[in-house]
Design an enzyme around this catalytic site. Sequence first.
Site, mmCIF file in Angstrom:
data_model
loop_
_atom_site.group_PDB
_atom_site.id
_atom_site.type_symbol
_atom_site.label_atom_id
_atom_site.label_comp_id
_atom_site.label_asym_id
_atom_site.label_seq_id
_atom_site.Cartn_x
_atom_site.Cartn_y
_atom_site.Cartn_z
ATOM 1 N N HIS A 138 60.912 78.141 64.772
ATOM 2 C CA HIS A 138 61.501 78.756 63.505
ATOM 3 C C HIS A 138 62.761 79.584 63.902
ATOM 4 O O HIS A 138 63.049 79.724 65.089
ATOM 5 C CB HIS A 138 60.555 79.776 62.974
ATOM 6 C CG HIS A 138 60.034 80.705 63.936
ATOM 7 N ND1 HIS A 138 60.715 81.935 64.119
ATOM 8 C CD2 HIS A 138 58.770 80.879 64.448
ATOM 9 C CE1 HIS A 138 59.984 82.477 65.060
ATOM 10 N NE2 HIS A 138 58.661 81.897 65.124
HETATM 11 P P1 TYD Z 1 54.528 83.833 64.310
HETATM 12 O O1 TYD Z 1 55.707 84.462 64.305
HETATM 13 O O2 TYD Z 1 54.400 82.652 63.127
HETATM 14 O O3 TYD Z 1 53.968 83.046 65.831
HETATM 15 P P2 TYD Z 1 54.625 81.718 66.164
HETATM 16 O O4 TYD Z 1 56.004 81.573 65.529
HETATM 17 O O5 TYD Z 1 54.865 81.824 67.609
HETATM 18 O O6 TYD Z 1 53.885 80.639 65.899
HETATM 19 O O7 TYD Z 1 53.317 84.692 64.195
HETATM 20 C C1 TYD Z 1 51.856 84.104 64.078
HETATM 21 C C2 TYD Z 1 50.936 85.087 63.403
HETATM 22 O O8 TYD Z 1 51.214 86.438 63.592
HETATM 23 C C3 TYD Z 1 51.539 85.328 61.869
HETATM 24 O O9 TYD Z 1 50.487 85.274 61.087
HETATM 25 C C4 TYD Z 1 52.168 86.640 61.751
HETATM 26 C C5 TYD Z 1 51.549 87.538 62.579
HETATM 27 N N1 TYD Z 1 52.359 88.396 63.350
HETATM 28 C C6 TYD Z 1 52.318 89.644 63.007
HETATM 29 O O10 TYD Z 1 51.434 90.128 62.027
HETATM 30 N N2 TYD Z 1 53.222 90.658 63.324
HETATM 31 C C7 TYD Z 1 54.316 90.273 64.318
HETATM 32 O O11 TYD Z 1 54.839 91.014 64.881
HETATM 33 C C8 TYD Z 1 54.410 88.883 64.729
HETATM 34 C C9 TYD Z 1 55.412 88.392 65.625
HETATM 35 C C10 TYD Z 1 53.377 88.161 64.162
#
Ligand code: TYD
Length: 134
Positions: A51
């Site tokens: 992303h």
């Molecule tokens: P995400 O940023 O989508 O991870 P990746 O892109 O590596 O797959 O985050 C995964 C999950 O974690 C999503 O449900 C949101 C949650 N999250 C938080 O609650 N706080 C945060 O600071 C981050 C980075 C993610």
Amino acid sequence: MLNDVKLLKFPKIIDERGNLSFLENNNQIPFEIKRVYWIYDVPGGEERGGHAYLDLQEVIVALSGSFDVVLNDGITEQKFSLNRSYNALYVPKLIWRHMENFSTNSLAFIATDEFYDKEQYIRDFRKFKEMVNA
Ligand code: TYD
């Protein structure tokens, strides 16, 4: 753009008792930290990220082990291998990124200048390309 991506080197205080590095707001990194998060226990072959952020910058550090950060500004792609706890990658807003090739027991530490907000995410690469190349 990828030109704005920077490899940073944190101070390294070498000590026979064990080395120490640190980072401070607006000092070793070019922003004030609002949030830190970390990624760990990544199963072999998995990828994280995939992303871009609308208006959020990050500094990514391999506190332990190693992984690759693949960045794309909509035109060019570049891979950065992180494997030292005193090196970091500064990623500005509007850069598509994913992380891959995590070593066993790797620990990715990320500091950002914004709180978590799902509205910050661009998760569709085609839309991202349209947006940055408009
Ligand atoms: P995400 O940023 O989508 O991870 P990746 O892109 O590596 O797959 O985050 C995964 C999950 O974690 C999503 O449900 C949101 C949650 N999250 C938080 O609650 N706080 C945060 O600071 C981050 C980075 C993610």
